[in-house]
Design a protein around this motif. Structure first.
Motif, PDB file in Angstrom:
ATOM      1  N   ASN A  35       0.802  -1.214   0.000  1.00 16.18           N
ATOM      2  CA  ASN A  35       0.000   0.000   0.000  1.00 16.18           C
ATOM      3  C   ASN A  35       0.835   1.263   0.000  1.00 16.18           C
ATOM      4  OD1 ASN A  35      -2.603  -1.104  -0.073  1.00 16.18           O
ATOM      5  ND2 ASN A  35      -2.409  -1.700   2.068  1.00 16.18           N
ATOM      6  N   TYR A  36       2.078   1.149  -0.397  1.00 19.90           N
ATOM      7  CA  TYR A  36       2.916   2.330  -0.501  1.00 19.90           C
ATOM      8  C   TYR A  36       2.341   3.280  -1.547  1.00 19.90           C
ATOM      9  CZ  TYR A  36       7.277   2.952   2.033  1.00 19.90           C
ATOM     10  OH  TYR A  36       8.209   3.274   2.973  1.00 19.90           O
ATOM     11  N   PHE A  37       2.568   4.564  -1.300  1.00 19.18           N
ATOM     12  CA  PHE A  37       2.191   5.605  -2.241  1.00 19.18           C
ATOM     13  C   PHE A  37       3.454   6.205  -2.847  1.00 19.18           C
ATOM     14  CE2 PHE A  37      -2.320   6.216  -1.386  1.00 19.18           C
ATOM     15  CZ  PHE A  37      -2.461   5.555  -0.189  1.00 19.18           C
ATOM     16  N   ARG A  56      -1.404   5.275  -5.443  1.00 23.25           N
ATOM     17  CA  ARG A  56      -1.244   4.084  -4.614  1.00 23.25           C
ATOM     18  C   ARG A  56      -0.666   2.991  -5.491  1.00 23.25           C
ATOM     19  NH1 ARG A  56      -4.185   2.242   0.060  1.00 23.25           N
ATOM     20  NH2 ARG A  56      -5.713   3.908  -0.262  1.00 23.25           N
ATOM     21  N   TRP A  57       0.498   2.492  -5.079  1.00 17.05           N
ATOM     22  CA  TRP A  57       1.217   1.559  -5.953  1.00 17.05           C
ATOM     23  C   TRP A  57       0.407   0.296  -6.229  1.00 17.05           C
ATOM     24  CZ3 TRP A  57       5.379   2.558  -8.748  1.00 17.05           C
ATOM     25  CH2 TRP A  57       6.001   1.485  -9.403  1.00 17.05           C
ATOM     26  N   ARG A 104       4.261   5.465   3.205  1.00  8.51           N
ATOM     27  CA  ARG A 104       3.257   4.464   3.537  1.00  8.51           C
ATOM     28  C   ARG A 104       1.886   5.064   3.815  1.00  8.51           C
ATOM     29  NH1 ARG A 104       7.071   1.884   7.997  1.00  8.51           N
ATOM     30  NH2 ARG A 104       7.850   4.002   7.818  1.00  8.51           N
ATOM     31  N   TYR A 106      -0.853   8.103   3.081  1.00 10.74           N
ATOM     32  CA  TYR A 106      -1.217   9.198   2.197  1.00 10.74           C
ATOM     33  C   TYR A 106      -1.302  10.511   2.967  1.00 10.74           C
ATOM     34  CZ  TYR A 106      -3.994  12.149  -0.873  1.00 10.74           C
ATOM     35  OH  TYR A 106      -4.450  13.199  -1.626  1.00 10.74           O
TER      36      TYR A 106
END
Length: 127
Positions: A35-37, A56-57, A104, A106
């Motif tokens: 959920n890394y951005f 959002r990756w 991580r 947002y």
């Protein structure tokens, strides 16, 4: 550790287009933090750094500031671990140093506190 390297900056005329790229390396893109951005910020001379766009990756959900919404598009290529910022209908006020960032959360990214920063690339738009 995450490394972010931007490219694609340069000069353009107002109304023109540029595409920025940010190549990422590190554990997060091997599925450790799905959920890394990834985000783009910019800083114009004499102004504070500001959020421009994020993605959002894991699923490609994208977010934009009002100043770039409708003109800029953020996207990612999972195979290349690269995030892009397509900038269309450029304006002189888009002139800034553009930074890639990763984080991580947002909420913390939008506040200007991502976990990682790139070195940035310059964009200059002339009228």
């Amino acid at each position: 550790q995450v490394h972010l390297v931007e490219s694609g900056g340069g000069s353009a005329q107002a109304g023109g287009s540029l595409r920025l790229s940010c190549a990422a390396s590190g554990g997060i893109f091997r599925g450790i933090f799905p959920n890394y951005f990834m985000a783009w910020f910019r800083q114009a001379p004499g102004k504070e750094r500001e959020f421009a766009a994020a993605i959002r990756w894991s699923n490609g959900d994208s977010y934009y500031s009002d100043s770039v919404k409708g003109r800029f598009t953020i996207s990612r290529d999972g195979a290349k671990n690269t995030v892009y910022l397509q900038m269309n209908i450029l304006k002189p006020e888009d002139t800034a140093h553009y930074y890639c960032a990763a984080g991580r959360e947002y909420a913390t990214i939008v506040r200007g506190s991502p976990d990682y920063w790139g070195q940035g690339t310059q964009v200059t738009v002339s009228s």
